[in-house]
Design a protein around this motif. Structure first.
Motif, PDB file in Angstrom:
ATOM      1  N   GLU B 314       0.812  -1.210   0.000  1.00  0.00           N
ATOM      2  CA  GLU B 314       0.000   0.000   0.000  1.00  0.00           C
ATOM      3  C   GLU B 314       0.849   1.266   0.000  1.00  0.00           C
ATOM      4  O   GLU B 314       0.620   2.176   0.795  1.00  0.00           O
ATOM      5  N   ASP B 316       2.329   4.902  -1.086  1.00  0.00           N
ATOM      6  CA  ASP B 316       1.654   6.096  -1.570  1.00  0.00           C
ATOM      7  C   ASP B 316       2.175   6.466  -2.954  1.00  0.00           C
ATOM      8  O   ASP B 316       3.359   6.733  -3.129  1.00  0.00           O
ATOM      9  N   SER B 318       1.048   8.832  -6.505  1.00  0.00           N
ATOM     10  CA  SER B 318       0.056   9.752  -7.050  1.00  0.00           C
ATOM     11  C   SER B 318       0.447  10.209  -8.451  1.00  0.00           C
ATOM     12  O   SER B 318       1.534   9.895  -8.938  1.00  0.00           O
TER      13      SER B 318
END
Lengths: 300, 635
Positions: B314, B316, B318
C-alpha cells in the motif's frame, strides 16, 4: 513480444487522452451523439477507467429531431452501463418552434445544436468536453488539436491554438474558459468500423440496411421518421433498402441505398466505398470552408 | 438476421481481410519541405495512389482546382488535397501542422504535414515531436539547400532517427543519375555531422508518381526502395521496447476501498507481474502484483500500452510519479541542462518562472542560464540574453522540486517537457533534457534555531512586505516614505527598498532590458523575503512592470505576507509631473525601454490595495495603506 497493431495504438492513445482529462479537469463531460464514433468513444472510456466507471457524465444535446431509434438506443445503453446521462434541449428554441422544415438547416443547427450545446456547457459549468470528431472527416479538422481551447464565449480561434507536443496535453485554463477534447482525432472511418467489429461494440441499428420509408429530395434520400415531415403534393414515401453512414437529425441526414445488414458487409462496403461519409450530411454541402466557419462559432 | 449466401461470403471475405491486417502496424511520419519542393504534391500523390480518395472528395477537388489551382486547367492539383484552412488556401501556403491519414494493407500512416519556412520552426517541432520517421524534400535542380539542413537539424533534435531524403522533380533533370548521386553524397556528409546514421535517399517525381508508390521505369539505375516501400518497412518500435521500464502515473484508479491501481501509458521497456519496481521521485520500492485491463489481467505489458498497475503493497503513489524498473532507475533532479525551442511571441526571459510539464508532473521552473543559441541554418552557436519565437537554445533550468526523467536521447517520453505561461496558460516552449546538473545536490537548507516567528515576536510585530508598483512618477516612493514614517512613529521596525537606491548598489550591474528587469525584481524579492525573515515590515517601491515577477515575489512569501499596493496614476498624469525629467528624455528617444513608453507596464489584476494617485494628496494615500495594515492585523 510483437508490436502493437494500428488499432491497439489508436486505442492506447485515446485512453491516454481520456485519463489526462480526468486528471487535469475539475468537471469534464463526454458529448454523446449516439453515432458510431460516440459508441467507440464510450467503449474507450469504459476501458480507460476500468475497473472504475468513467468519472464524468454523458451529455446528449437533443435537437428533438433525432431518429427515434437513436433516442431509444441512447437510453438503453446508458441504463445498461449504469452511466449518468444528461439530455439537454434548448427550450427557447422549442418555444419558438425552431425546426429544420420551418427554419432551414442552418438556423435549426445553430439554435438547436450549437446554441443548445453552449447553454448546456454553461448550465453545468463543464470545463472540458469530449467530442468524437476525427481529423479525417473534413479538411478544416486536419489541423484541429486534440485539446482545443475555447474562449469564455466558446469560440474557436484557429490562429490562437496551443502547440501540442508529444503526448503532453496542456489543459490549463482560466475560469469560464474550456477545452474541447477529441480522443478520436487520429482514427479514420475505416478504423472506427474495424474496431467496432473487433470489439463487438453495439451501434444504432440505422447503420444496417433495412427497408425504410424514404423520399428523394435534391438527390438525397430522406427517411420519413415521424409525422412532422411535410410531404410535397404527390410525394409519397416509398420503402427502400437503405442504411445511414452517419447519423444526425433525420431531416438533414441522407440515407444510402445498401444491402449491408451485418458489420462485415458494412466494412466491405466501406472498403469499396466510392463516396465519403459526410456526403450524406446536408449541412456540409455549402462552400468548401463552411465547417471552418461553423467551428469558429462553436459547433463541434 | 438471416444468413443469405451474400452475407456469408461478405463475412468470410471481410474476416480474411481483417485477419490479414492483424499485424498491420502504425507509422507516424513528418514531411518537411516548402511549397516549391512539391511537398504537398508528393503527399497528395501518396494519398491518391493509395486510393484513399473517395469519389466526392475528388469531385470537390475538381471544383477547388478551378478556383485556386496552379497546375493549369484540366489537371488535378494534388497539392490541394492536403492544404487546409480557407485563409491558407487563398495564400497558397500551409501554415500549421495538418495531420493526414492513409493506409495500405501493411500499415496505417499518420502524416504530420508542416510548413517549411524558418518562421514556422515551431510548427515543424510540433509535428516532429510525435513522428517516428521524417521525409525531407529536395528539388533535384537545387540540391541540398539551407532549408534542407534546417529541417534535418530540427528532426534530429526531436529525436527522429529514420530520415528519408526524397529528391523530387527528377522529371525536370531528365531522370539523371549523376544529379541524384551528387545530391545524395552531399546530404549524407551533412547527416553524418548531425549524428544521424539511418539516411535513405530516393529519386522521385511527385508529379508523375515515379518511385513514390511504384518503381520508376524511367530510372532503372535506381534499385533501392520506393518511398512507400520504405515507409511500409521501416522498423521504429524496436528502440522503444528495448529500453528500461517506465510508466508515468496519470491517474489513480480507486473504484472502491479494495482496489487501488495506477493508470498510465508505458513510456519505455516492458514489465512482468512479480518484477521489482521503484516509484520516483520518492524512491519507494515495491513489486508488481497485477496488470489490469478491461480485457482481462495481463502477465506482461510493453511500451505504448495503456494499462493499470497494481502493486503488492500500500505505498503512496500519485499522479506525477514515475514507476520504473528497480534495476535501471531514471535520474531525479531539480536542475538540468536541456535543448529548448521557444514558441511564443513574448520572449523567454531567464529568471522568469514558468510551469514545466513533464510526462505527468507539473512544477515551477526557470531558465537560470542560456548557454547558447543554435542557428538552425548553420548550426553555429551564439550568445543570447533572451529567446525569441522559434529560437533553439541550450539552457540550464532550475525546478522548484525534483522530478524523475531520462535524457531525451534515451527516452522521448520521459525526457521531454513543455513550458506553460503561468498567466496566459499558453504553451510557450518545449524542451528535451540533456543531463542533470549536480550543483544543487549538496546545498541543503540549514534549519536555524531562531526562526522568523521568534524574531518577529522579539519585535512584537507581524512582518510583511508592502509592494508598491506603478509607473515612474506615480508617487510610489513618496507614499512609501510617508507610510514608513507613520509606522516608525508607532514604534514599528521597518525598512524601505527603493528602486533607484537599490540600482545604485546591489543591482548596479543591471540595465533596463526585459531580462534585466526580471533579474532586478528577483533579487529585490529575495532581499525583501530575508527582511521578512528578520521580522521587519518592508516597503518595496519598484515600478516592477511585469505581472510574472510580482507573482514570483508573492510566491516567495507566506500567505498574507505580501500586500500588493497599486499606485495607479495614468501615463498622462505621470508624464505631466515628470519629477525627474525622464519622460521628456524618453520621448526624445534618449531612454530606450522606458516603462510606459518603450516598454510595457502590466497593471495588477487583483492588488490588495489600489490607490488612485491621479489627484489625491500623498498623505491621504498613505493613510489608506495604514488602514490596510490595520485591517490585515499587521498593526
Amino acid at each position: 513480444m510483437s508490436y502493437q497493431t494500428h488499432l491497439q495504438r489508436l486505442e492506447a492513445e485515446s485512453i491516454h487522452i481520456m485519463r489526462e482529462v480526468a486528471a487535469q479537469f475539475r468537471n469534464p463531460v463526454m458529448l454523446y451523439s449516439i453515432g458510431k464514433d460516440s459508441s467507440v468513444m464510450l467503449h474507450l472510456a469504459l476501458k480507460a477507467f476500468y475497473p472504475s466507471k468513467p468519472p464524468f457524465p454523458l451529455l446528449h444535446v437533443d435537437t428533438t429531431w433525432k431518429f427515434r431509434e437513436m433516442v431509444a438506443f441512447r437510453d438503453r445503453r446508458a441504463a445498461e452501463l449504469g452511466l449518468d446521462l444528461l439530455v439537454h434541449i434548448n427550450q427557447e428554441g422549442v418555444a419558438q418552434g425552431i425546426g429544420p422544415f420551418t427554419h432551414g438547416s442552418a438556423v435549426h443547427t445553430d439554435v438547436m445544436k450549437t446554441q443548445s450545446l453552449k447553454q448546456a456547457l454553461d448550465l453545468y459549468g463543464f470545463d472540458a468536453a469530449f467530442g468524437g470528431a476525427r481529423r479525417d472527416e473534413e479538411k478544416s479538422r486536419a489541423k484541429e488539436r486534440v485539446f482545443s481551447f475555447r474562449t469564455r464565449s466558446h469560440r474557436w480561434d484557429p490562429k490562437n491554438q496551443r502547440p501540442e507536443l508529444w503526448n503532453l496535453y496542456n489543459g490549463r485554463i482560466n475560469k469560464g474558459e474550456s477545452i474541447r477534447v477529441f480522443p478520436l482525432s487520429n482514427w479514420t472511418e475505416l478504423d472506427i468500423w474495424q474496431y467496432i467489429y473487433q470489439e463487438q461494440i453495439p451501434v444504432v441499428p440505422l447503420y444496417f440496411a433495412a427497408p425504410r420509408p424514404v423520399v428523394e429530395r435534391d438527390g438525397t434520400l430522406i427517411m420519413v421518421d415521424d409525422e412532422r415531415m411535410p410531404l410535397a403534393p404527390g410525394e409519397t414515401p416509398e420503402a427502400r433498402m437503405v442504411r445511414f453512414r452517419t447519423l444526425g437529425c433525420y431531416p438533414l441526414t441522407g440515407a444510402v441505398e445498401s444491402r449491408a445488414q451485418t458489420l462485415p458487409e458494412i466494412i466491405r462496403e466501406m472498403l469499396l466505398a466510392r463516396t465519403s461519409e459526410r456526403q450524406g450530411r446536408v449541412i456540409d454541402q455549402d462552400a468548401g470552408a463552411s465547417m471552418e466557419a461553423k467551428k469558429q462559432e462553436g459547433y463541434f | 438476421m438471416t444468413q443469405t449466401p451474400e452475407h456469408a461470403s461478405a463475412t468470410a471475405e471481410v474476416e480474411a481481410y481483417l485477419r490479414a491486417q492483424e499485424d498491420k502496424t502504425l507509422l507516424r511520419f513528418i514531411t518537411c519541405g516548402s511549397v516549391d519542393d512539391g511537398k504537398s504534391t508528393l503527399l497528395g500523390r501518396l494519398l491518391y495512389d493509395c486510393q484513399l480518395l473517395f469519389e466526392d472528395q475528388l469531385a470537390s477537388l475538381e471544383n477547388d482546382s478551378a478556383r485556386f489551382g496552379t497546375t493549369g486547367s484540366g489537371n488535378l492539383d494534388l497539392a490541394l488535397l492536403v492544404d487546409g484552412l480557407a485563409a491558407e488556401r487563398e495564400q497558397g501556403i500551409t501554415i500549421d501542422v495538418a495531420y493526414r491519414f492513409f493506409t495500405t494493407d501493411r500499415r496505417k500512416f499518420i502524416v504530420a504535414d508542416t510548413p517549411g519556412h524558418e518562421q514556422y520552426t515551431r510548427n515543424m517541432v510540433t509535428g516532429a515531436s510525435t513522428a517516428e520517421a521524417a521525409v525531407l524534400l529536395a528539388d533535384a535542380r537545387k540540391g541540398v539547400l539551407t532549408q534542407t539542413r534546417r529541417h534535418s537539424y530540427i528532426v534530429s533534435l526531436l529525436g527522429i532517427r529514420h530520415l528519408v531524403l526524397a529528391i523530387n522533380k527528377m522529371d525536370l533533370v531528365d531522370w539523371d543519375r549523376e544529379t541524384f548521386e551528387r545530391i545524395s553524397a552531399d546530404y549524407r556528409a551533412f547527416a553524418t555531422e548531425l549524428g544521424v546514421e539511418a539516411v535513405t535517399c530516393i529519386p522521385v517525381s511527385a508529379l508523375t508518381g515515379d518511385n513514390v508508390t511504384t518503381a520508376s521505369e524511367r530510372m532503372p539505375w535506381y534499385t533501392g526502395p520506393t518511398l512507400l516501400d520504405y515507409l511500409e518497412g521501416v522498423d521504429v518500435e524496436r528502440d522503444l521496447r528495448a529500453g528500461p521500464f517506465r510508466m508515468p502515473v496519470q491517474w489513480v484508479n480507486r473504484p472502491n476501498l479494495d482496489f487501488r491501481g495506477f493508470s498510465g501509458t508505458i513510456a519505455g521497456g516492458r514489465v512482468r507481474v512479480g518484477e521489482p519496481l521503484v516509484v520516483l521521485p520518492a524512491g519507494k520500492r515495491s513489486t508488481l502484483a497485477r496488470i489490469v485491463t478491461m480485457d482481462g489481467d495481463r502477465e506482461q505489458a510493453g511500451a505504448g500500452e495503456a494499462v493499470t498497475l497494481v502493486l503488492d503493497d500500500e505505498i503512496d503513489v500519485s499522479r506525477g510519479d514515475l514507476i520504473a524498473g528497480a534495476e535501471s532507475r531514471p535520474e531525479v533532479a531539480d536542475q538540468f541542462a536541456a535543448h529548448l525551442v521557444w514558441m511564443d511571441e513574448q520572449p523567454l526571459l531567464p529568471g522568469r518562472p514558468y510551469l514545466l510539464r513533464t510526462a505527468t508532473a507539473t512544477v515551477n521552473a526557470q531558465v537560470t542560464e542560456i548557454k547558447h543559441k543554435v542557428n538552425v541554418n548553420t548550426l553555429e552557436q551564439t550568445a543570447a540574453k533572451h529567446l525569441e519565437l522559434n529560437d533553439v537554445a541550450v539552457c540550464n533550468l532550475a525546478l522548484d522540486r525534483a522530478v524523475p526523467f531520462d535524457p531525451y536521447v534515451d527516452n522521448r517520453e520521459t525526457g521531454a517537457f513543455i513550458l506553460v505561461d503561468r498567466i496566459t496558460n499558453a504553451t510557450v516552449g518545449c524542451g528535451m533534457v540533456d543531463f542533470a546538473l549536480r550543483r544543487a545536490a549538496n546545498i541543503h537548507h540549514h534549519a536555524m534555531e531562531i526562526d522568523k516567528a521568534a524574531r518577529a515576536a522579539a519585535k512584537g510585530q507581524k512582518p510583511c512586505v508592502l509592494w508598491f508598483t506603478g509607473l515612474s512618477g506615480a508617487g510610489k516612493s513618496t507614499v512609501a516614505d510617508l507610510v514608513e514614517q507613520r509606522l516608525h512613529a508607532m514604534g514599528r521596525h521597518t525598512m524601505t527598498l527603493d528602486g533607484d537606491n537599490v540600482r545604485h548598489g546591489l543591482n548596479r550591474d543591471l540595465g533596463f532590458t526585459a531580462e534585466d528587469r526580471v533579474e532586478n525584481i528577483r533579487r529585490v524579492a529575495e532581499v525583501a523575503r530575508l527582511m521578512v525573515e528578520a521580522g521587519l515590515i518592508v516597503c518595496v517601491s519598484f515600478i516592477s512592470p511585469f505581472r510574472s515577477e510580482r507573482r514570483l515575489a508573492r510566491e516567495r512569501l507566506a500567505d498574507g505576507e505580501f500586500l500588493e499596493v497599486f499606485v495607479d496614476a495614468t501615463l498622462e498624469t505621470c508624464e505631466a509631473r515628470d519629477p525627474k525629467g525622464l519622460y521628456k528624455k524618453a520621448r526624445a528617444g534618449e531612454i530606450p525601454n522606458f516603462t510606459g513608453i518603450g516598454s510595457p507596464y502590466e497593471p495588477p489584476e487583483a492588488p490588495e490595495l489600489r490607490l488612485d494617485a491621479n489627484g489625491s494628496d500623498p498623505e491621504t494615500l498613505a493613510e489608506q495603506v495604514v488602514e490596510l495594515l490595520a485591517a490585515r492585523g499587521v498593526i
